[in-house]
Design an enzyme around this catalytic site. Structure first.
Site, PDB file in Angstrom:
ATOM      1  CG  ASP A  25      -0.565   4.992  -5.968  1.00 23.91           C
ATOM      2  OD1 ASP A  25      -1.201   5.691  -5.175  1.00 23.91           O
ATOM      3  OD2 ASP A  25      -0.729   3.773  -6.109  1.00 23.91           O
ATOM      4  CG  ASN A  33       0.059  -9.374  -6.495  1.00 21.37           C
ATOM      5  OD1 ASN A  33      -0.637  -8.734  -7.282  1.00 21.37           O
ATOM      6  ND2 ASN A  33       1.219  -9.891  -6.836  1.00 21.37           N
ATOM      7  CB  SER A  50       2.471   3.544  -4.268  1.00 23.79           C
ATOM      8  OG  SER A  50       2.051   3.617  -5.564  1.00 23.79           O
ATOM      9  N   GLY A  83       0.807  -1.222   0.000  1.00 24.52           N
ATOM     10  CA  GLY A  83       0.000   0.000   0.000  1.00 24.52           C
ATOM     11  C   GLY A  83       0.835   1.263   0.000  1.00 24.52           C
TER      12      GLY A  83
HETATM   13  P1  NG1 Z   1      -1.684   1.147  -3.924  1.00 24.94           P
HETATM   14  O1  NG1 Z   1      -1.788   1.296  -2.496  1.00 24.94           O
HETATM   15  O2  NG1 Z   1      -0.398   1.673  -4.470  1.00 24.94           O
HETATM   16  O3  NG1 Z   1      -1.988  -0.210  -4.392  1.00 24.94           O
HETATM   17  C1  NG1 Z   1      -3.955   1.789  -5.256  1.00 24.94           C
HETATM   18  C2  NG1 Z   1      -4.006   2.568  -6.549  1.00 24.94           C
HETATM   19  C3  NG1 Z   1      -4.316   4.052  -6.321  1.00 24.94           C
HETATM   20  C4  NG1 Z   1      -5.532   4.227  -5.421  1.00 24.94           C
HETATM   21  C5  NG1 Z   1      -5.363   3.375  -4.150  1.00 24.94           C
HETATM   22  C6  NG1 Z   1      -6.574   3.425  -3.254  1.00 24.94           C
HETATM   23  C7  NG1 Z   1      -2.431   1.721  -8.218  1.00 24.94           C
HETATM   24  C8  NG1 Z   1      -1.089   1.861  -8.841  1.00 24.94           C
HETATM   25  N1  NG1 Z   1      -2.722   2.524  -7.230  1.00 24.94           N
HETATM   26  O4  NG1 Z   1      -2.802   2.158  -4.539  1.00 24.94           O
HETATM   27  O5  NG1 Z   1      -4.515   4.697  -7.553  1.00 24.94           O
HETATM   28  O6  NG1 Z   1      -6.720   3.913  -6.094  1.00 24.94           O
HETATM   29  O7  NG1 Z   1      -5.115   2.016  -4.465  1.00 24.94           O
HETATM   30  O8  NG1 Z   1      -6.845   4.715  -2.847  1.00 24.94           O
HETATM   31  O9  NG1 Z   1      -3.227   0.892  -8.620  1.00 24.94           O
END
Ligand code: NG1
Length: 516
Positions: A211, A258, A165, A163
């Site tokens: 992100d 994942n 990113s 989470g």
């Molecule tokens: P992470 O936490 O990096 O998986 C994902 C999405 C964001 C956003 C968040 C929830 C990707 C690269 N990133 O973030 O755009 O939607 O979840 O707020 O898919």
């Protein structure tokens, strides 16, 4: 507040002091350079790097085009690069868990092939390479660009699937490296962000733009107000001063999630559900909405605009807080009234709500990406999105116009973070028992507000804590969470799970060579 309205360029720096302020990274860069020399026989020409991010508030709303409040952190992905005369992309990772990978480039200038079913680490590099290659072709429309070969060593300090990113950080660094090695020595932050935003879709994840924006636009000591409409805009802002100062502790639940592999029941399903909600609302209120979501449908932002245009002749919302608050409250009220099946809709029921056949439902929504569900949670997801977008405005207002006493700053911001967590847990179902436990322990040990951050379903949590309580909070988490849930962990591993990082600088190219 500094407003980034210009197309500022991605910087190039020659000193590590311009990148990091907390941990001395000279040994790390030395080691990356040593590995590079050992594998390829000479030093890299440059390094591209891009950071991870933590989102303070505004979760699962970026793909609905509502603004979010993340900050870049100092943990990052570094790619050491040298141009090669081969037609190969050679990738070595300093972490042995990620095996070396070689990708053969087409000598005819075709794009690299990406297998959507394979989410290994090299696939993320390919996503960044592909969008950079597309850009090279766009700026040279007269000829088909054949990208050069690249020898690379990759080193990351952003934990994977947590989470924070790591995927966006890697893709941004990959796109930047590809551009540079192919002769693009300056690229604007907006261009790099825009290409990175769409890149993960090549792997079948319909991510929003938070992100990549945070990773590219990160600014030391600042969080970012990221707006996606009417166009991408990142506004850095500082935290209010308080006594004791504000600090954020990031705690990794160590529950691996994942996003690619769980997309059919988690991330992509949420993207489908909020799209459905937007289209049902548009159908009920007989308005046309732009088909501009990641899966080519309408969005909840699109519905908000269309509703106020039809009922009040209002122009699109420009981000102004008072007006946004009024509109978002109205949207949350409509969601409560319109969606009568609070526990979800079957496919048949969703098709009826939309006035289309089940076949059409499949073609427009459910067949765009594999999804699995018992019921489509249209009501709960839409309510979360509008209320979370409202919390972002409230959080921003408190940051920019803080109450005069420090206790109220903590309680206002903290309460919004707690509300966000509760909504993600109960309406969006993107928390998990471990994250809930962490947030509970944190609140009992000095945190003013605690929430899951990022996509969730595992991964990290973020806690707002007065600086003088940060240590107390960390030791409580060590004793009551990590040692209980993961008794085999060493102290060092526990330390690593508690990422404490200041807001850091965004993507850049480092050309300082071997640091002294
Ligand atoms: P992470 O936490 O990096 O998986 C994902 C999405 C964001 C956003 C968040 C929830 C990707 C690269 N990133 O973030 O755009 O939607 O979840 O707020 O898919």
């Amino acid at each position: 507040m500094t407003v980034v309205t210009t197309d500022e360029n991605v910087p190039e720096v020659t000193s590590l002091d311009e990148i990091y302020s907390t941990v001395d990274q000279r040994a790390r860069y030395q080691a990356i350079t040593d590995t590079f020399v050992e594998k390829y026989g000479s030093e890299p020409e440059f390094m591209s790097r891009s950071p991870g991010r933590v989102n303070l508030i505004g979760e699962h709303i970026d793909y609905c085009f509502f603004s979010v409040l993340p900050m870049a952190i100092e943990s990052d992905i570094v790619i050491a690069v040298r141009k090669s005369n081969s037609h190969l992309l050679r990738l070595i990772n300093t972490d042995a868990e990620f095996s070396p990978s070689t990708v053969e480039l087409s000598t005819a200038g075709d794009y690299v092939e990406i297998d959507k079913t394979n989410s290994d680490w090299a696939s993320y590099f390919k996503c960044g390479h592909l969008v950079a290659h597309e850009y090279l072709n766009q700026v040279n429309p007269s000829s088909k660009i054949i990208p050069v070969g690249m020898d690379m060593v990759v080193d990351g300090t952003v934990p994977a699937a947590s989470g924070l990113s790591s995927s966006a950080a890697f893709i941004c660094a990959a796109a930047l490296a590809t551009l540079r090695v192919n002769g693009v020595s300056s690229i604007s932050k907006r261009q790099l962000t825009s290409m990175a935003i769409v890149s993960e879709r090549h792997l079948g994840v319909f991510s929003g733009g938070m992100d990549q924006s945070a990773s590219v636009y990160g600014k030391p000591d600042h969080a970012l107000y990221v707006q996606f409409m009417p166009k991408l805009k990142c506004t850095p802002f500082k935290f209010p001063s308080s006594s004791p100062p504000l600090s954020f502790v990031i705690a990794n639940s160590l529950v691996h999630s994942n996003k690619h592999d769980t997309a059919p029941t988690n991330y992509n399903l949420r993207v489908v559900e909020v799209s459905l909600a937007a289209e049902v609302l548009a159908h009920k209120f007989e308005v046309e909405i732009p088909q501009d979501s990641g899966i080519g449908t309408g969005t909840l932002r699109g519905f908000l605009e269309a509703f106020f245009k039809k009922t009040e002749g209002a122009p699109p919302w420009d981000g102004e807080v008072v007006e946004g608050t009024r509109r978002l409250k109205k949207m949350a009220q409509l969601v409560r009234e319109v969606f009568t099946k609070k526990d979800g809709y079957t496919k048949e029921e969703a098709a009826i709500e939309l006035g289309i056949s089940e076949q059409e439902l499949y073609e427009k929504f459910l067949g765009k990406t594999p999804v699995r569900f018992e019921k489509l949670q249209i009501y709960a997801r839409a309510l979360h999105v509008y209320e979370e977008a409202l919390r972002v405005l409230q959080y921003l207002t408190t940051m920019l116009h803080p109450p005069s006493d420090s206790a109220s700053i903590f309680s206002s911001l903290g309460s919004l973070m707690d509300q966000s967590h509760s909504s993600l847990d109960s309406l969006f179902n993107s928390s998990c028992p471990e994250l809930n436990t962490i947030c509970k322990i944190a609140r009992a040990n000095g945190s003013a507000g605690s929430r899951v951050t990022g996509a969730g379903f595992g991964g990290c949590s973020v806690h707002l804590v007065p600086l003088d309580k940060a240590e107390q909070l960390k030791s409580a988490l060590k004793e009551q969470y990590y040692k209980v849930q993961f008794p085999g962990l060493s102290d060092e591993q526990i330390e690593q799970a508690l990422v404490v990082s200041k807001p850091g600088i965004g993507s850049l190219v480092y050309t300082g060579g071997r640091p002294l």
